[in-house]
Design an enzyme around this catalytic site. Structure first.
Site, PDB file in Angstrom:
ATOM      1  N   ASP A   8      25.268 -35.327 -53.000  1.00 44.11           N
ATOM      2  CA  ASP A   8      26.092 -36.313 -53.680  1.00 44.11           C
ATOM      3  C   ASP A   8      25.142 -37.464 -54.082  1.00 44.11           C
ATOM      4  O   ASP A   8      24.046 -37.583 -53.514  1.00 44.11           O
ATOM      5  CB  ASP A   8      27.154 -36.790 -52.687  1.00 44.11           C
ATOM      6  CG  ASP A   8      27.937 -37.960 -53.187  1.00 44.11           C
ATOM      7  OD1 ASP A   8      28.457 -37.886 -54.302  1.00 44.11           O
ATOM      8  OD2 ASP A   8      28.017 -38.969 -52.463  1.00 44.11           O
ATOM      9  N   ASP A  10      26.147 -41.254 -55.191  1.00 44.42           N
ATOM     10  CA  ASP A  10      26.515 -42.590 -54.707  1.00 44.42           C
ATOM     11  C   ASP A  10      26.763 -42.559 -53.192  1.00 44.42           C
ATOM     12  O   ASP A  10      27.648 -41.849 -52.728  1.00 44.42           O
ATOM     13  CB  ASP A  10      27.796 -43.073 -55.410  1.00 44.42           C
ATOM     14  CG  ASP A  10      27.589 -43.249 -56.911  1.00 44.42           C
ATOM     15  OD1 ASP A  10      26.478 -43.631 -57.303  1.00 44.42           O
ATOM     16  OD2 ASP A  10      28.537 -43.016 -57.678  1.00 44.42           O
ATOM     17  N   GLY A  45      33.608 -40.970 -54.187  1.00 48.30           N
ATOM     18  CA  GLY A  45      33.602 -39.573 -54.650  1.00 48.30           C
ATOM     19  C   GLY A  45      34.733 -39.237 -55.608  1.00 48.30           C
ATOM     20  O   GLY A  45      34.801 -38.139 -56.142  1.00 48.30           O
ATOM     21  N   SER A 115      30.098 -38.771 -60.735  1.00 48.07           N
ATOM     22  CA  SER A 115      29.830 -39.880 -61.658  1.00 48.07           C
ATOM     23  C   SER A 115      29.303 -39.414 -63.013  1.00 48.07           C
ATOM     24  O   SER A 115      28.393 -38.597 -63.095  1.00 48.07           O
ATOM     25  CB  SER A 115      28.816 -40.842 -61.031  1.00 48.07           C
ATOM     26  OG  SER A 115      28.505 -41.846 -61.963  1.00 48.07           O
ATOM     27  N   ASN A 117      27.739 -41.449 -64.773  1.00 49.42           N
ATOM     28  CA  ASN A 117      26.519 -42.256 -64.914  1.00 49.42           C
ATOM     29  C   ASN A 117      25.365 -41.711 -64.060  1.00 49.42           C
ATOM     30  O   ASN A 117      24.353 -42.398 -63.885  1.00 49.42           O
ATOM     31  CB  ASN A 117      26.801 -43.704 -64.494  1.00 49.42           C
ATOM     32  CG  ASN A 117      27.804 -44.378 -65.420  1.00 49.42           C
ATOM     33  OD1 ASN A 117      27.515 -44.590 -66.588  1.00 49.42           O
ATOM     34  ND2 ASN A 117      28.992 -44.695 -64.914  1.00 49.42           N
ATOM     35  N   ASP A 169      28.878 -38.423 -48.466  1.00 47.19           N
ATOM     36  CA  ASP A 169      29.268 -39.618 -47.700  1.00 47.19           C
ATOM     37  C   ASP A 169      30.766 -39.899 -47.813  1.00 47.19           C
ATOM     38  O   ASP A 169      31.260 -40.848 -47.209  1.00 47.19           O
ATOM     39  CB  ASP A 169      28.512 -40.862 -48.201  1.00 47.19           C
ATOM     40  CG  ASP A 169      29.001 -41.298 -49.568  1.00 47.19           C
ATOM     41  OD1 ASP A 169      29.196 -40.428 -50.434  1.00 47.19           O
ATOM     42  OD2 ASP A 169      29.210 -42.515 -49.755  1.00 47.19           O
TER      43      ASP A 169
HETATM   44  P1  B16 Z   1      31.713 -43.047 -62.851  1.00 44.02           P
HETATM   45  P2  B16 Z   1      29.578 -39.602 -56.263  1.00 44.02           P
HETATM   46  C1  B16 Z   1      31.395 -41.100 -57.553  1.00 44.02           C
HETATM   47  O1  B16 Z   1      30.074 -40.659 -57.405  1.00 44.02           O
HETATM   48  C2  B16 Z   1      31.606 -42.444 -56.878  1.00 44.02           C
HETATM   49  O2  B16 Z   1      31.509 -42.281 -55.464  1.00 44.02           O
HETATM   50  C3  B16 Z   1      32.969 -42.986 -57.205  1.00 44.02           C
HETATM   51  O3  B16 Z   1      33.144 -44.247 -56.601  1.00 44.02           O
HETATM   52  C4  B16 Z   1      33.105 -43.111 -58.731  1.00 44.02           C
HETATM   53  O4  B16 Z   1      34.397 -43.583 -59.088  1.00 44.02           O
HETATM   54  C5  B16 Z   1      32.867 -41.733 -59.351  1.00 44.02           C
HETATM   55  O5  B16 Z   1      31.583 -41.263 -58.978  1.00 44.02           O
HETATM   56  C6  B16 Z   1      32.939 -41.778 -60.862  1.00 44.02           C
HETATM   57  O6  B16 Z   1      31.888 -42.575 -61.323  1.00 44.02           O
HETATM   58  O7  B16 Z   1      32.764 -44.054 -63.142  1.00 44.02           O
HETATM   59  O8  B16 Z   1      30.301 -43.589 -62.856  1.00 44.02           O
HETATM   60  O9  B16 Z   1      31.841 -41.802 -63.715  1.00 44.02           O
HETATM   61  O10 B16 Z   1      29.797 -40.278 -54.942  1.00 44.02           O
HETATM   62  O11 B16 Z   1      30.397 -38.343 -56.454  1.00 44.02           O
HETATM   63  O12 B16 Z   1      28.116 -39.419 -56.598  1.00 44.02           O
HETATM   64 MG    MG Z   2      29.309 -40.512 -52.640  1.00 40.14          MG
END
Ligand code: B16
Ligand code: MG
Length: 217
Positions: A8, A10, A45, A115, A117, A169
């Site tokens: 993962d 974030d 997530g 994400s 991003n 996480d």
């Molecule tokens: P975005 P992960 C997740 O990333 C984040 O934990 C979550 O808080 C966020 O809303 C989601 O990505 C979408 O992110 O708005 O940047 O597309 O933990 O799966 O790496």
């Molecule tokens: Mg995460």
């Protein structure tokens, strides 16, 4: 035998969770909604639109689809401005050493992030070249706890889930990994996370050999 690890992003590789929190809190405040760190735990997530749904429901605020798209866009612009100055200093302790160890052991490295991003974040922190496969929010149609993000990673790696460790996480991510039949290492504490094969507090001082031993027990 373990042949690949899916990480993962974030909260596992880099601490961008705080930036998501700041941007969502700001958006919630603009709508008169109180958004706490405890609320934020539930969004780890979870995809962008599902996160917005959750925040609106907290304040019992109704918005139509086009208004929601504008709100999500605004949150994302704020988030992007916060992560634009990320450097390799934002990599969580022990990650780079652990990645080097995996490479030396011939274990594939993949990303499984919700994400959209994820790629710019990996570029900014200088870790993109470590990844054999990247699956992120731009590739999936169902957010964690659905296992799609990890299943696509396994397909691209051409390795079955039982031979892959997922590092997560978030509770939604652990649930996704276990539903998909992966081995799962939870990164965090037993107060917040359940259902992983083992829990680690982080990657500092962790060796791959020690981790494999723990997973066997
Ligand atoms: P975005 P992960 C997740 O990333 C984040 O934990 C979550 O808080 C966020 O809303 C989601 O990505 C979408 O992110 O708005 O940047 O597309 O933990 O799966 O790496
Ligand atoms: Mg995460």
């Amino acid at each position: 035998m373990i042949r690949a690890c899916i990480f993962d992003l974030d909260g596992v590789i880099v601490d961008t969770a705080i930036y998501h929190f700041v941007a969502w809190k700001n958006l919630a405040a603009s709508l008169g909604i109180e958004f706490t760190e405890k609320n934020n735990e539930k969004l780890k997530g979870v995809g962008r639109m599902e996160s917005l749904d959750f925040i609106l429901s907290l304040g019992q605020v109704q918005k139509d689809e086009s208004e929601m798209l504008v709100l999500a866009h605004n949150k994302n612009e704020h988030y992007k401005s916060l992560i634009s100055s990320l450097t390799e200093e934002a990599i969580l302790p022990g990650i780079k050493v652990f990645f080097d160890e995996l490479k030396e052991a011939g274990v594939f490295i993949a990303l499984g992030s919700s994400s959209k991003n994820a790629r710019p974040v990996l570029e900014n922190i200088g870790l993109k070249s470590y990844f054999d496969v990247i699956v992120d929010g731009t590739n999936i149609s169902r957010s964690k706890p659905d296992p799609e993000v990890f299943e696509l990673g396994a397909q691209a790696l051409e390795i079955p889930p039982v031979e892959i460790i997922v590092f997560e996480d978030a509770q939604a991510g652990i649930d996704a990994a276990k539903t998909g039949g992966f081995k799962c290492v939870g990164v965090g504490s037993a107060e917040e996370l359940s259902g992983a094969d083992i829990l680690i507090p982080g990657f500092e001082g962790l060796t791959y050999a020690h981790l494999l031993n723990q997973l066997k027990q």
